[in-house]
Structure formats: C-alpha cells, structure tokens
Design an enzyme around this catalytic site. Sequence first.
Site, short mmCIF file in Angstrom:
data_model
loop_
_atom_site.label_atom_id
_atom_site.label_comp_id
_atom_site.label_asym_id
_atom_site.label_seq_id
_atom_site.Cartn_x
_atom_site.Cartn_y
_atom_site.Cartn_z
N ARG A 130 0.82 -1.23 0.00
CA ARG A 130 0.00 0.00 0.00
C ARG A 130 0.85 1.27 0.00
O ARG A 130 0.46 2.29 0.53
CB ARG A 130 -0.98 0.02 1.17
N LYS A 152 3.39 11.39 -10.93
CA LYS A 152 2.44 10.66 -11.78
C LYS A 152 3.10 9.35 -12.19
O LYS A 152 4.23 9.35 -12.72
CB LYS A 152 2.12 11.45 -13.05
N GLU A 194 10.22 18.40 -24.10
CA GLU A 194 9.60 18.73 -22.80
C GLU A 194 10.29 19.94 -22.17
O GLU A 194 9.65 20.70 -21.42
CB GLU A 194 9.64 17.52 -21.85
N LYS A 235 8.54 22.64 -13.12
CA LYS A 235 7.62 21.55 -12.81
C LYS A 235 7.33 21.49 -11.31
O LYS A 235 6.18 21.29 -10.90
CB LYS A 235 8.16 20.21 -13.31
N GLU A 245 -3.70 17.70 -10.16
CA GLU A 245 -4.23 18.20 -11.44
C GLU A 245 -5.70 18.58 -11.35
O GLU A 245 -6.55 18.11 -12.11
CB GLU A 245 -4.00 17.17 -12.57
N ARG A 249 -2.04 22.23 -13.10
CA ARG A 249 -1.13 21.17 -13.57
C ARG A 249 -1.46 20.70 -14.98
O ARG A 249 -0.59 20.22 -15.70
CB ARG A 249 -1.14 19.98 -12.59
N ASN A 253 0.33 19.45 -19.78
CA ASN A 253 -0.07 18.56 -20.87
C ASN A 253 -0.06 19.27 -22.22
O ASN A 253 -0.59 18.73 -23.21
CB ASN A 253 -1.47 17.98 -20.61
N HIS A 256 0.16 17.32 -25.39
CA HIS A 256 0.04 15.89 -25.07
C HIS A 256 -1.24 15.25 -25.59
O HIS A 256 -1.27 14.04 -25.81
CB HIS A 256 0.14 15.68 -23.55
N HIS A 260 -0.44 12.10 -27.46
CA HIS A 260 -0.86 10.76 -27.01
C HIS A 260 -1.66 10.05 -28.10
O HIS A 260 -1.53 8.84 -28.29
CB HIS A 260 -1.70 10.86 -25.73
N HIS A 275 7.64 9.24 -27.34
CA HIS A 275 6.77 10.17 -26.63
C HIS A 275 7.11 11.64 -26.90
O HIS A 275 6.24 12.44 -27.27
CB HIS A 275 6.82 9.87 -25.13
P1 NAD Z 1 12.25 5.52 -22.30
O1 NAD Z 1 12.19 5.23 -20.87
O2 NAD Z 1 11.70 4.53 -23.26
O3 NAD Z 1 13.76 5.87 -22.68
C1 NAD Z 1 14.09 6.15 -24.00
C2 NAD Z 1 15.16 5.17 -24.54
O4 NAD Z 1 16.42 5.59 -24.06
C3 NAD Z 1 14.99 3.74 -24.08
O5 NAD Z 1 15.39 2.88 -25.11
C4 NAD Z 1 15.97 3.62 -22.90
O6 NAD Z 1 16.42 2.32 -22.70
C5 NAD Z 1 17.08 4.51 -23.38
N1 NAD Z 1 17.89 5.14 -22.35
C6 NAD Z 1 17.47 5.76 -21.22
N2 NAD Z 1 18.51 6.35 -20.60
C7 NAD Z 1 19.61 6.09 -21.34
C8 NAD Z 1 20.98 6.45 -21.24
N3 NAD Z 1 21.42 7.24 -20.26
N4 NAD Z 1 21.84 5.99 -22.18
C9 NAD Z 1 21.39 5.23 -23.22
N5 NAD Z 1 20.10 4.88 -23.39
C10 NAD Z 1 19.23 5.31 -22.46
O7 NAD Z 1 11.47 6.89 -22.67
P2 NAD Z 1 11.56 8.35 -22.06
O8 NAD Z 1 11.53 9.24 -23.22
O9 NAD Z 1 12.60 8.49 -21.04
O10 NAD Z 1 10.16 8.45 -21.29
C11 NAD Z 1 8.94 8.35 -21.98
C12 NAD Z 1 7.89 7.85 -21.04
O11 NAD Z 1 7.71 8.79 -19.97
C13 NAD Z 1 6.52 7.69 -21.69
O12 NAD Z 1 5.97 6.47 -21.29
C14 NAD Z 1 5.72 8.84 -21.13
O13 NAD Z 1 4.35 8.56 -21.06
C15 NAD Z 1 6.32 9.00 -19.77
N6 NAD Z 1 6.14 10.32 -19.16
C16 NAD Z 1 5.68 10.37 -17.90
C17 NAD Z 1 5.54 11.58 -17.28
C18 NAD Z 1 5.09 11.63 -15.85
O14 NAD Z 1 4.82 12.73 -15.34
N7 NAD Z 1 5.04 10.53 -15.17
C19 NAD Z 1 5.86 12.77 -17.94
C20 NAD Z 1 6.35 12.68 -19.25
C21 NAD Z 1 6.49 11.44 -19.86
N1 GLY Z 2 3.73 15.41 -17.56
C1 GLY Z 2 2.48 15.88 -17.04
C2 GLY Z 2 2.43 15.97 -15.56
O1 GLY Z 2 3.34 15.57 -14.88
O2 GLY Z 2 1.45 16.42 -15.02
#
Ligand code: NAD
Ligand code: GLY
Length: 377
Positions: A130, A152, A194, A235, A245, A249, A253, A256, A260, A275
């Site tokens: 939990r 998030k 971003e 942020k 949100e 917040r 987006n 997005h 998305h 993304h």
């Molecule tokens: P990802 O985690 O897929 O990483 C991108 C690629 O880079 C992957 O192949 C990974 O293995 C590689 N990689 C990561 N770090 C590396 C490094 N230092 N050296 C070499 N390779 C490396 O994608 P991302 O762009 O980091 O994140 C996208 C995700 O984040 C999406 O799922 C999106 O929905 C999510 N997201 C979440 C929030 C949130 O607030 N939680 C905000 C924005 C995006």
């Molecule tokens: N990336 C959108 C949020 O964190 O609210």
Amino acid sequence: MTEAPSSPARRSVRVDLGDRSYDILIGPGLIAAAGAEISSRMKGRRVAVITDEHVAPIYLEPFMRSLAGGGIQAVSLVLPAGEKTKSFPHLMDVCDSVLGARIERNDAVVALGGGVIGDLTGFAAGIVRRGSRFIQVPTSLLAQVDSSVGGKTGINSRHGKNLIGVFHQPDLVLADTDVLDTLSPREFAAGYAEVAKYGLIDKPEFFAWLEKNWRDIFAGGDARIEAIATSCQAKADVVAADERENGLRALLNLGHTFGHALEAATEYDSRRLVHGEGVSIGMVLAHQFSARMNLASPDDARRVEAHLGEVGLPISMAQIPGSLPPAETLMDAIAQDKKVKSGKLTFILTRGIGQSFVADDVPPSEVLAFLKDKYPK
Ligand code: NAD
Ligand code: GLY
C-alpha cells in the site's frame, strides 16, 4: 532560482509538498554519489533497483557499486526497453521482485532509467504494501526534466496511454547529467521537447534563451545543467501548487492530447514515434489550432515550428513513417484521453509564446476539421 549544494556544478530543486517534500539533485557524478546520498536520507538498508536492457549494461554495475559503498544491499531487475513495458505483466514482475527481495516500508524501490521505467516502477512502489518508498534515478533527458518529478505513475491500456496508475511521489530524485552522453541524439531531442514545453507554457524568456542556446544544451556542460534545473523548478512549482491536477497542472499537458493520440495511432512503436516526438508535433498542432481559433498569431506557431524543427524534432504528422489511421480514429483516441470532461474536449491552447491556458470547452467538430486539414495528403 536554484541552490548550489556540495559540488559547484550540482544544483538542487525542492518539491514543496509539506511532509512529502523532496529534493531533486541535478549534476554530474550522481550515480557515483548515489550510495552516500541515499543512505544519508533513508532509515532502511535495502533497495530493489528496476532498470531496462539498454541502461543496465552501462549503469547498473556502477550504480550497485555506489549503493554497496553506502552500506545499502540491493537486488536488481532488468526489463525490456520501450513503451510496451508499461503493461500489467511487467508491473507484476516489478511487484514480485520487490516483494521477493523483502523490501519493507523503510527500504526503497529505485527506478534507474527513462520515463518508461520510472512510470512503471513508481506505480509498483505506490501499490506494494500500500505504498513503499520510491527513488527516481532518471537517465533520459525526458525523465530528468519531466517524468521523474511530480509523482504521476502508471501503465498503458489498450484504451490509451497512462490510463491506469496512481499518484505516488518519490522521496528523492537523482539526475546525473553525465549519463545523458550515452543517450541517442534522437532520444535527447525527444527529451528536449519537454524542456521547450516549459518555455511555451508560461516562460517566454526561457523559450527565447533556448532558441539562442540549444546547441550548448545538446553539447553538454553548464547550459545543459541550467536547462534541466530551470525545467525541474518549473515543474516543481506547478506540482506544489496543484499536485492532483485540479487545474494549473493540466498546463503541463501542452501538446500531449494530440501527442498521445499519435502515439496510440502508431501503436507505441518507437521506430515510428517516441513520446517526446509526439509532444513536439502536438505542441506545433496546439499552436496552429490556437491560431486557427483566432487566439494567437500564426507567427507564434511558425516560431515554435522553426525552433523544434531546427533541433531535429518532427513538427508535422507527415514526418511520421508509415501511414496513419483516419482522422476520425485519432479523434476517438483524443476523446478517450483523460482530458475529457462531460463530452467537451479539454485542450491546452495558447494566446502566444509562453501564454498557454486550459480550454475546457473545445468543440470536437473544430478539432476534427483541423486534423483533416493537417493530415498527410
Ligand atoms: P524511455 O524510458 O523509453 O527511454 C528512452 C530510450 O532511451 C529507451 O530505449 C531507454 O532504454 C534509453 N535510455 C534511457 N537512458 C539512457 C541512457 N542514459 N543511455 C542510453 N540509453 C538510455 O522513454 P523516455 O523518453 O525516457 O520516457 C517516456 C515515457 O515517460 C513515456 O511512457 C511517457 O508517457 C512517460 N512520461 C511520464 C511523465 C510523468 O509525469 N510521469 C511525464 C512525461 C512522460
Ligand atoms: N507530464 C504531465 C504531468 O506531470 O502532469
């Protein structure tokens, strides 16, 4: 704007959430310093480290060594890389790994990777026992400036992206800026979308600074650290004001809703779209749509397009390899997005560079007509 603690190049941003406040440390050498930073802030002495198959060969061993140096016992789990890992089967893998390692409330679950690993691991940390302690060690630019901050977490459903998840804030974020040197240029640019987003939301002077300094940010060094710290501060301010949100917040987006829908339309296939690229095209579309609705000047949309294009990001749907489903299918994905209230579409629109606002009464028919206009012919 941000404080400079122990190392001169290191920056620190505080996310102010009362007794759930936490620090984001940003700078070089933080993987090597992780053991000491974590052990000085944590009562427990065990962690489960979740990472992916691209990050593990480069950073898992030095990270585990750093933890051992801080007197922390660690187990690790390496998952496949890519968006499809944000799924129930892998959520189960993470939960089982954490429970198998007997991680208890004062111990921690650690995400070492990009946004995919961070979102998935954070969700597991939010539901195991939990709610367990959670540490983010973001390794992509996108994760350092966005996904590791703000709590998030979640996975994707066949109905859309991030539709299953919880809010679960980390206890600490360690953003080692050295690790960005091994990120592919394409993934670095995707994270930069971003960074630009924060300027476009409400920091026109930051956007102008990015237009001038982006080459230095891509090259590394002080400009990169400054851009990451400014993004994290932006942020952190929004999250502190509206954690769940209920209003403000939603501005995060920007781009997005279109982004998305494009990710869903390309079936989360990273060969076609990642993304940050979806967000880039989405931000251009949001500015063009705002101009079409006579809210902003078309010159602003052209300025956004010019900047995102020059850093190497896609700026139109025509640049996505392969064919897209019909515009109506994209509209279905937009309607399924969680930014829909009582049938009306909620979009982040803009009155100009750095003047974004939440519009919660956008007529779907206008959006469909706009999409049809912009569709690759
Ligand atoms: P990802 O985690 O897929 O990483 C991108 C690629 O880079 C992957 O192949 C990974 O293995 C590689 N990689 C990561 N770090 C590396 C490094 N230092 N050296 C070499 N390779 C490396 O994608 P991302 O762009 O980091 O994140 C996208 C995700 O984040 C999406 O799922 C999106 O929905 C999510 N997201 C979440 C929030 C949130 O607030 N939680 C905000 C924005 C995006
Ligand atoms: N990336 C959108 C949020 O964190 O609210």
